[in-house]
Design an enzyme around this catalytic site. Structure first.
Site, mmCIF file in Angstrom:
data_model
loop_
_atom_site.group_PDB
_atom_site.id
_atom_site.type_symbol
_atom_site.label_atom_id
_atom_site.label_comp_id
_atom_site.label_asym_id
_atom_site.label_seq_id
_atom_site.Cartn_x
_atom_site.Cartn_y
_atom_site.Cartn_z
ATOM 1 N N GLY A 1 -4.582 -13.527 12.648
ATOM 2 C CA GLY A 1 -5.649 -12.704 11.720
ATOM 3 C C GLY A 1 -6.501 -13.661 11.552
ATOM 4 O O GLY A 1 -7.565 -13.509 12.227
ATOM 5 N N LYS B 1 -1.182 -30.281 2.589
ATOM 6 C CA LYS B 1 -2.529 -29.641 2.694
ATOM 7 C C LYS B 1 -3.267 -30.265 3.869
ATOM 8 O O LYS B 1 -4.582 -30.156 3.928
ATOM 9 C CB LYS B 1 -3.551 -30.153 1.344
ATOM 10 C CG LYS B 1 -3.031 -29.862 -0.007
ATOM 11 C CD LYS B 1 -3.238 -28.124 -0.032
ATOM 12 C CE LYS B 1 -2.925 -27.721 -1.517
ATOM 13 N NZ LYS B 1 -1.569 -27.961 -2.031
ATOM 14 N N CYS C 1 -11.937 -16.134 2.564
ATOM 15 C CA CYS C 1 -12.199 -14.847 3.267
ATOM 16 C C CYS C 1 -11.889 -13.810 2.544
ATOM 17 O O CYS C 1 -12.761 -12.914 2.171
ATOM 18 C CB CYS C 1 -11.908 -14.826 4.703
ATOM 19 S SG CYS C 1 -9.820 -15.031 4.886
ATOM 20 N N CYS D 1 -7.842 -21.460 3.706
ATOM 21 C CA CYS D 1 -8.183 -21.716 2.459
ATOM 22 C C CYS D 1 -8.403 -20.335 1.353
ATOM 23 O O CYS D 1 -8.647 -20.716 0.362
ATOM 24 C CB CYS D 1 -9.800 -22.428 2.566
ATOM 25 S SG CYS D 1 -10.926 -21.488 3.145
ATOM 26 N N TYR E 1 0.847 -1.260 -0.070
ATOM 27 C CA TYR E 1 0.177 -0.004 0.139
ATOM 28 C C TYR E 1 0.863 1.106 -0.020
ATOM 29 O O TYR E 1 2.188 1.138 0.117
ATOM 30 C CB TYR E 1 -0.944 0.104 1.114
ATOM 31 C CG TYR E 1 -2.077 -1.205 1.052
ATOM 32 C CD1 TYR E 1 -2.907 -1.367 -0.009
ATOM 33 C CD2 TYR E 1 -2.299 -2.160 1.992
ATOM 34 C CE1 TYR E 1 -3.961 -2.361 -0.128
ATOM 35 C CE2 TYR E 1 -3.237 -3.164 1.897
ATOM 36 C CZ TYR E 1 -3.911 -3.181 0.609
ATOM 37 O OH TYR E 1 -4.659 -4.113 0.745
#
Length: 705
Positions: free
Chosen positions: A370, A485, A400, A397, A218
């Site tokens: 987080g 995984k 979100c 995954c 950013y």
């Protein structure tokens, strides 16, 4: 209190207080900024947003830092439903949110932010226009959301949008695209004032402190990076000049708010371009540590260590294949350099034990959880009370971020695969026990069945789950078998625990019939029988002895080694199966009808899988259709040509990754015989974990009355 002592005694560092500046934080657990889209265009917090943060404060979190909060409406808005502290009218709504969070003992910071070149051009000037038009027509935001998915996305794709401003004209951001223009000197000075003024408003609103977002590519980080800062004035060129924009803001806040008002700087200490094969671009860890030291000298009260930018997305917001704690070395390097200055860091921390270990080793002072806070708002108190097994763990995954970015175009918020109640914190906190002991039968202990069982049990229904296998999880027991995984498998464990803890009974090894269910006479029946891999009969040879499904490879019933394997289909199941086959030394050829790999798949998953497959020598035939399969190979033809010609490709084995079909026979047998019959998850339509849990949650919470 006895339970509380269990976690506190076991994790003494994690549950000890520490100061940031003059402010004491009750424990070392931090919820960092994560944009989820619970806000509104005017930048004021909604009830949903306040409920969301307050529930995490109730859950014991020591420090909560808001999602990205804009300081400038015109070119600094990164999303329609984003918080803002750009005007005085934001002060009182922010005061309400601060009071709601702080009354539970949590400390509360606001993260001040500007996207710079990583903004999408459609957002430039959009917030002032939306806010003005909303005064004339309350439904204007709804009109914007109707247009954005169609017209808006087309404008972005064709570059018919305003340029995103940054420190200087430079290459566009990988994700944002578009065009980039440089800020004028006057605009830079104005932005510095806007950051300072926003911090002053935060202090007036009773916010405990602010965080400057100089990470993830950013604007503030763009000034730090030689890749994006090519200015020739006092804000570009040398190390000191590139740092000046951030330090001018930092020093200005201290002067305006008082030296005791805490300021954290979230800093990407490594842009990670070497991770994508571009060494020497931007800055690396050595220079990032120098920035941290310089910020300490400029008056920062803590450094929140992070990494990467949009161009290197997977190295700050990691897919499930990344190891827990993989970037702890970055925090350790900063901590060593800044000494007694507090260091916060997120390193895919997924347990109290990991957090305690990293703090005890002196790598960092605060553990930043987080995405785990999205998955479970009460993770802190569960750690503190010795109930870690009850935590619903984040499985990395990425749904979100994917859902948040997709839903931003239609005015909705992000979602979580393992927490389908995200955004309904108030409802869940006061959940009525209206089930009155009525019996509900659930068939299938995959993620959909377990979600339904948990929520119905929490409502007071008498729930029994029947599972034909000896373990829970359904398709998860395949999804977690690819290389690295295993985190995916956590959701089956955690959902099973949540369902049984809520009171559901789970019977394994029992395949029930329609007659069995009818004999029970349950008030409602939820069918969650999953899906099975497809072997299309329309393609000759799919039943051959050298033809397998992804299920057979993933469950280990078929092991291939040192063979030439054609994988038909490049969806994520196909790519992950390919990774497993590559580990067995097989030579891979992927055949895909679409003109691109894994069409419709979130880009981070592709960016994660493709380098590994290419390193293993995998080849890809795109816009190519499988025609037939024989003993010695496959026949394919291109689908894009005017006169497609079939050709033969030699291979030893064929693995079909052509999707799955719902197992719906039981549901069909019960139709018209059960008054309240609901089918959820893959048994209706094959989809993702999040889609299955969301559908089951909806049935359990809204459709079974």
């Amino acid at each position: 209190m006895e339970n509380a002592n269990i976690g506190e005694q076991k994790y003494k560092m994690l549950f000890s207080p520490m100061r940031i500046g003059a402010l004491e934080i009750k424990n070392r657990i931090v919820m960092p900024p994560m944009m989820m889209g619970f806000g509104q265009p005017d930048g004021c917090p909604t009830e949903m947003l306040m409920d969301y943060y307050e529930e995490r404060a109730k859950g014991g979190t020591g420090l909560i830092i808001t999602e990205i909060t804009r300081v400038n409406d015109d070119h600094g808005a990164a999303a329609f439903n984003q918080l803002a502290m750009s005007h005085d009218y934001h002060i009182e709504p922010m005061r309400e949110m601060a009071n709601r969070i702080k009354r539970h003992g949590a400390r509360f910071f606001v993260q001040l932010h500007h996207p710079g070149r990583q903004n999408i051009g459609i957002m430039i000037h959009m917030i002032p226009l939306t806010n003005f038009c909303s005064k004339l027509c309350k439904n204007f935001p709804k009109l914007v959301y109707k247009m954005a998915p169609g017209i808006g996305k087309k404008m972005i794709a064709k570059g018919l949008v305003f340029a995103s401003p940054g420190p200087s004209k430079c290459e566009p951001s990988k994700v944002a695209g578009g065009h980039v223009r440089g800020f004028s000197h006057r605009e830079v000075k104005k932005l510095i004032r806007e950051f300072i003024e926003a911090a002053v408003r935060c202090k007036k609103a009773g916010v405990d402190g602010v965080e400057l977002h100089a990470a993830h590519g950013y604007l503030l980080q763009q000034f730090l990076s030689p890749n994006t800062n090519k200015r020739t004035d006092e804000y570009g060129g040398s190390f000191e000049n590139r740092l000046r924009f951030v330090t001018d803001i930092l020093k200005g806040i201290k002067e305006a708010c008082g030296k005791d008002y805490p300021v954290i700087v979230r800093l990407s200490v490594d842009e990670c371009y070497d991770r994508i094969g571009e060494p020497g671009k931007g800055y690396g860890l050595e220079e990032g540590v120098k920035y941290a030291v310089a910020l300490k000298e400029a008056g920062a009260d803590a450094i929140d260590v992070s990494s990467a930018a949009y161009d290197t997305y997977n190295w700050w917001l990691e897919p499930t294949s990344f190891d827990c704690g993989w970037r702890a070395y970055m925090a350790a390097a900063v901590k060593k350099a800044v000494g007694d200055l507090p260091v916060l860091a997120a390193n895919i921390i997924r347990s109290a034990e990991q957090a305690e270990r990293q703090i005890e080793a002196g790598m960092q002072d605060f553990a930043v959880f987080g995405r785990p806070h999205i998955a479970d708002p009460h993770l802190t108190e569960k750690m503190q009370n010795g109930q870690e097994k009850d935590i619903k763990r984040c499985i990395n995954c990425l749904y979100c971020i994917e859902s948040m970015m997709d839903n931003a175009f239609v005015g909705k918020h992000g979602c979580c695969s393992v927490n389908p109640g995200l955004g309904e914190e108030r409802r869940l906190a006061g959940l009525e026990k209206d089930g009155a002991g009525r019996k509900v039968t659930v068939v299938g202990a995959g993620v959909a069945g377990l979600t339904a069982a948990e929520m119905l049990s929490r409502r007071g229904f008498d729930v029994t789950v029947y599972e034909k296998e000896d373990i829970a999880g359904g398709q998860i027991n395949l999804a977690d078998k690819g290389p690295k995984k295993e985190k995916i498998g956590w959701c089956a464990e955690d959902l099973l625990n949540a369902a049984t803890k809520a009171g559901a009974k789970v019977v394994f090894g029992k395949q029930v019939t329609a007659e069995d269910i009818l004999a029970e006479g349950a008030y409602a029946v939820v069918v969650a029988t999953g899906a099975v891999a497809l072997r299309p009969r329309s393609i000759p040879g799919t039943d051959g002895e050298n033809v397998y499904t992804t299920t057979q490879i993933l469950d280990g019933s078929v092991k291939l080694s040192g063979e030439k394997v054609a994988v038909i289909g490049t969806g994520m199941t196909g790519l992950e199966t390919g990774e497993l086959l590559a580990e067995g030394g097989n030579k891979l050829l992927f055949v895909e009808m679409a003109p691109e790999v894994a069409p419709g798949t979130w880009f981070q998953h592709i960016d994660d899988a493709m380098p590994k497959l290419k390193a293993a020598g995998a080849e890809f035939l795109l816009s190519t259709k499988l025609v037939s399969i024989g003993e010695g190979g496959i026949e394919v033809c291109e689908v894009s040509g005017k006169a497609p010609v079939s050709r033969h490709i030699d291979c030893d084995a064929v693995v079909l990754s052509l999707g799955a079909r719902p197992v719906s026979e039981l549901a069909k047998a019960l139709e018209g015989k059960v008054e309240r019959l609901f089918t959820v998850g893959d048994a209706v339509k094959v989809g993702r974990i999040a889609e299955a849990t969301a559908a089951a949650y909806d049935v359990a919470m809204n459709k079974i009355k």
